[in-house]
Every structure is written in structure tokens, then in C-alpha cells.
Design an enzyme around this catalytic site. Structure first.
Site, short mmCIF file in Angstrom:
data_model
loop_
_atom_site.label_atom_id
_atom_site.label_comp_id
_atom_site.label_asym_id
_atom_site.label_seq_id
_atom_site.Cartn_x
_atom_site.Cartn_y
_atom_site.Cartn_z
N ASP A 181 9.67 3.94 13.07
CA ASP A 181 10.26 2.78 13.75
C ASP A 181 11.65 2.41 13.23
O ASP A 181 12.65 2.54 13.93
CB ASP A 181 9.31 1.57 13.75
CG ASP A 181 8.73 1.22 12.38
OD1 ASP A 181 9.11 1.87 11.38
OD2 ASP A 181 7.90 0.29 12.30
N ASP A 209 1.62 5.00 1.66
CA ASP A 209 1.38 5.92 2.76
C ASP A 209 1.95 7.28 2.39
O ASP A 209 3.01 7.37 1.79
CB ASP A 209 2.05 5.42 4.04
CG ASP A 209 1.63 3.99 4.38
OD1 ASP A 209 0.44 3.77 4.60
OD2 ASP A 209 2.50 3.10 4.38
N ASP A 231 0.85 -1.19 0.00
CA ASP A 231 0.00 0.00 0.00
C ASP A 231 0.89 1.24 0.00
O ASP A 231 2.11 1.13 0.11
CB ASP A 231 -0.94 0.02 1.22
CG ASP A 231 -0.20 -0.21 2.51
OD1 ASP A 231 0.97 0.25 2.64
OD2 ASP A 231 -0.77 -0.82 3.43
#
Ligand code: ATP
Ligand code: MG
Length: 455
Positions: free
Chosen positions: A151, A73, A71
Site C-alpha cells: 500500500d 510480518d 507485530d
């Protein structure tokens, strides 16, 4: 345990700005042709409206690796409310982490506003930290701050729609080339405490990308699994699906067990696996996950209820055996075992009812599949969960836990039609009589393999 880290991570609170590495358009492999037209539309529209707009996260990472992103982002300096005014097809979601979802038919482009501020700053009530864990993060900031709050370094690369360059604040490009997953900042433990789900993400990306986990992250990873207990069970459900339905579930399973994380997701299963004296429970889960991986790779559908049936089968089976030994009838014993294990699992990882119901049906059909009498066999064929239960039986047989002859019988029974089917049933009845006689002669056999009649 659970105490918040007290020393701030200097790399995340530095007052001197980090100079990013900027890779110009001609020096990287990202082409707009590989970005979904909807994501491009979002990027261009934000830019036209006067905002910054970047592709971030897995999209950039996977494109740079030459993989097809799952996907796309988008990160922007526009606030969620501003994003909504730019797009009619936009919904704001999430309380913990507020986001804009821009909908294009079935595709959703996720638009996140830059997060920022000092990691300890919850002055405006927009960031909430409990025991070192960020439970709410809606404090907005700059692009640099946003990068450093992500992260892994390889997830913190920005593809700039204004000039098609890639911006790297954390050394992600280097780590990408080295195949290395490294948490951003100098204090990996702190980053894992902030959000223990990052431990699962480490395992997931390591499995999916074939990357190694930075040694500095491995120590805390091995030590902090218990923190998963503080993560909402519903969020863990989503993560478990991503771990096991991403096409590399078997490897993820092995890594989860290696780092001691599986025990905190599926404690009852881990108990069985850890004290196994036979190999079939591991073989069963491994084979099941291998099948799942194959299906994902072949673009065949995979069902969460089957996955959870697979992962929880061994504790269910052992409880079932106990209940049989306590003289419960097979069908009742299985219903009870299924209800118990399913209920105890919910406190760890929520299984929504629409999946836990069919999961239990798959288990409950197992003793019923042992009945090969004509009428009940025909009736089972029309059960909405028959196919899944049969696949489950095949797996059990392949891993040496169920009778392969029983699985074969169901294969033949399904393939046959009309008269042939009657002959298959007839064959089973004869075989049962012969076995029955043999069984009487062998008192050493503890339990008849044929369950009591369940109707
Ligand atoms: P996938 O291929 O699964 O979509 P992804 O890296 O894009 O991988 P997402 O969950 O879509 O993962 O998140 C998008 C980006 O948001 C990540 O790449 C990362 O930069 C950031 N992010 C997501 N979850 C976290 C987290 N728990 N902590 C910090 N940053 C996160
Ligand atoms: Mg993503």
C-alpha cells in the site's frame, strides 16, 4: 462510480526492472536485538531451507522510526505450502489473501509469499478483480513485484536476513524521513479502488505515526469514501478496532470525519454529529476516545463492546428520547432503541454477537441507573455490566448530557459499605421527595427525570 480504472498504472506494470536502493547494515538503525526472537527464528529457518526471507511492513517501518513494532510480518519466495513443511507450528489461513501463520504460544508471525504479476492479470483465477477491487490475490511473483503491490511506500521496505540490509523499491526511506504517507505507484485513486480499506489504513497510520498524507492521495481519499460500502462488514470490524484501539483513536476519529470516511462506517452517528445543535455528542465521543487512548497507552485492557457503545450512543439516545415522547416506559424505550440501532449498524460494520450483547446491556443499564432505591441499586451493583455502565454514565455526565449529581451518587454508593450505603440511599430518597414537590410547581418541565418503575 465504481467503474474499474481502465488505464494500467505504468509504475506497476513496468517491464524494465526497478533498481532498488539497498541500505547496508551499518547505514541503518535496525538491530536484531529489537526483533522478536520468534520472528528471527522464522527468518533464519526459511533461509536455512534455501528460501529468501525478509522482515517487511510495519515491523521494518517502526524499527526504522525507533518505535516498538506491534507485530512482525515476514515475506518470502516460499509458497504457503512450502512454509508449512518448514514449520510444524504453522497454519495456512485466508482465502482472499492466503498466508501462513507460524504460532509461538501467543505470538503469531505472519508469513506472506511474494505477490506479483500484472495488476490486471487474473488469468490463473488466482487474482480476482471486481469493479476495480481486488477481491482475491493469490498470484505469486518476485520480490520487486511484491514491493510494488503493497500500500504505502513506508510499508514496502524489506529487511534482508541474508545480509541485514534494507531494500527499498518505492522511495519509502525518503518518505519515512519526511513523515509522509504516499501510496505506491502513479495512480493513487486506482490503488484506493483496488482496496478501499487502504483509505482507513491511511488515516490509521497518519494518526499513529503523526505522518502527513501525500496531497496526491488526499483528493481521492475525500472522494471515494462510498467505496467502503463494498468492503465486507466483518473486515471493517477489524479495521475499526485497529483505528480506535491503537492508542491514537481520538486523532483517528477526527481524521476519519475530516475525510468523510466516518459517515461510511457509522452513518447513524454521523447524521447526529452533522446536525448537532449542542456540543455534547462530539464531546462525549471525544472524551470516550481520549479515555480509551489513555488506557491503551497505560497497557490497561480495552473492550470492543464499550467502544461500540460509545460510538453509537448518540443515535441510540436520540431514538430513546423519541420513544419516551411516544409514551414508552424508559426501560422498554431503551431496549427498543438499542435493538434498532444495533441492527442497522450491522450492515455497515459487523459487531460480533459477543460484543453487541454487552454493548446493548451498557445502554440498557443507563435508565436503570437513574433508580436510586435501595433494593434495585444493590441489585445493579452485582450486574456483570455494572462497572462498564457506570463508567459510561460518568462519561455522559462529564460531557454535560447526564446529571453529574447522579454519577456522583453512584460513586458514593459504591465507595460506601454497609450502613453508609443505606445512608446514601436514604439521602437519594429524601432528595427525590423534595424534587418531586418542586417539579409539580414547574409545569414547564417536560419529562420527569426519574423513569417509571422498572422493577
Ligand atoms: P501494523 O503496525 O498495524 O501491523 P502494518 O503496516 O504491519 O502495520 P499489516 O496489516 O500488519 O500492517 O500489514 C503488513 C504489510 O502488508 C503492510 O505494511 C503492507 O506492506 C502490506 N499490506 C497490508 N494490508 C495491505 C493492503 N490492504 N494493501 C496493500 N498492502 C497491504
Ligand atoms: Mg504488521
Amino acid at each position: 462510480m465504481g467503474a474499474p480504472p481502465t488505464t494500467p498504472d505504468p509504475s506497476l506494470t513496468a517491464s524494465t526492472p526497478v533498481i532498488p536502493r539497498v541500505v547496508p547494515r551499518q547505514d541503518h538503525g535496525i538491530s536484531r536485538a529489537n526483533i522478536s526472537e520468534h520472528a528471527l527464528k522464522v527468518l533464519y529457518r526459511l533461509k536455512q531451507a534455501g528460501y529468501q526471507a525478509y522482515l517487511v511492513g510495519g515491523g521494518v517501518r517502526d524499527l526504522l522510526l525507533g518505535r516498538e513494532p506491534k507485530d512482525f510480518d515476514v515475506a518470502t519466495d516460499a509458497k504457503p505450502e512450502d512454509v508449512r513443511t518448514v514449520f510444524r507450528n504453522c497454519r495456512l489461513i485466508g482465502r482472499r489473501f492466503r498466508l501462513a501463520h507460524v504460532h509461538f504460544g501467543r505470538e503469531i508471525v505472519e508469513v506472506a509469499t511474494f505477490r506479483g504479476g500484472n495488476a490486471d492479470d487474473d488469468s490463473e483465477g488466482e487474482r480476482q478483480i471486481e469493479n476495480g477491487m481486488i477481491v482475491r490475490d493469490n498470484l505469486y511473483g518476485t520480490r520487486e513485484e511484491d514491493a510494488l503491490r503493497r500500500d504505502f511506500t513506508v510499508n514496502a521496505l524489506y529487511y534482508n536476513i541474508a545480509d541485514f540490509s534494507v531494500i527499498d523499491y518505492a522511495g519509502g526511506i525518503e518518505d519515512l524521513a519526511a513523515g509522509r504517507l504516499r501510496l505506491i505507484g502513479n495512480d493513487p485513486e486506482r490503488r484506493l479502488r483496488e482496496d478501499p480499506v487502504r483509505m482507513l489504513r491511511a488515516v490509521r497510520f497518519a494518526a499513529k505515526l503523526g505522518f502527513s498524507i501525500d496531497p496526491a492521495c488526499e483528493g481521492p481519499l475525500l472522494a471515494l469514501g462510498h467505496l467502503l460500502r463494498d468492503v465486507p462488514a466483518a473486515r471493517l470490524f477489524e479495521e475499526v478496532l485497529k483505528l480506535f484501539h491503537g492508542g491514537t483513536g481520538l486523532l483517528a476519529f477526527e481524521k476519519l470525519r475530516h475525510y468523510g470516511l466516518f459517515a461510511h462506517l457509522f452513518p447513524a452517528t454521523e447524521d447526529c454529529l452533522a446536525r448537532e445543535d449542542q456540543s455534547f455528542p462530539i464531546t462525549f465521543v471525544s472524551r470516550g476516545l481520549e479515555n480509551t487512548d489513555r488506557r491503551v497507552q497505560e497497557d490497561q485492557p480495552v473492550a470492543p463492546f464499550f467502544l461500540f457503545a460509545l460510538l453509537l450512543w448518540e443515535p441510540v439516545r436520540q431514538r430513546y428520547e423519541e420513544l419516551l415522547a411516544a409514551d414508552l416506559a424508559p426501560v422498554e424505550a431503551m431496549a427498543t432503541a438499542a435493538a434498532e440501532i444495533s441492527a442497522s449498524q450491522q450492515s455497515q460494520v459487523t459487531i460480533p454477537k459477543r460484543f453487541s450483547m454487552p454493548m446493548r446491556e451498557v445502554w440498557e443499564l443507563q435508565p436503570r441507573l437513574e433508580q436510586r432505591r435501595g433494593k434495585s441499586a444493590h441489585r445493579l451493583l452485582t450486574h456483570p455490566r455494572f462497572r462498564a455502565a457506570y463508567d459510561f454514565l460518568l462519561l455522559r455526565a462529564q460531557s454535560g448530557e447526564a446529571d453529574p449529581e447522579l454519577a456522583d451518587w453512584w460513586t458514593r454508593f459504591q465507595e460506601a459499605d454497609g450502613q453508609d450505603r443505606a445512608r446514601v440511599v436514604e439521602g437519594a430518597t429524601k432528595r427525590r421527595r423534595r424534587r418531586g414537590r418542586r417539579r409539580k410547581a414547574g409545569p414547564g418541565e417536560a419529562r420527569a427525570e426519574e423513569p417509571a418503575d422498572a422493577g
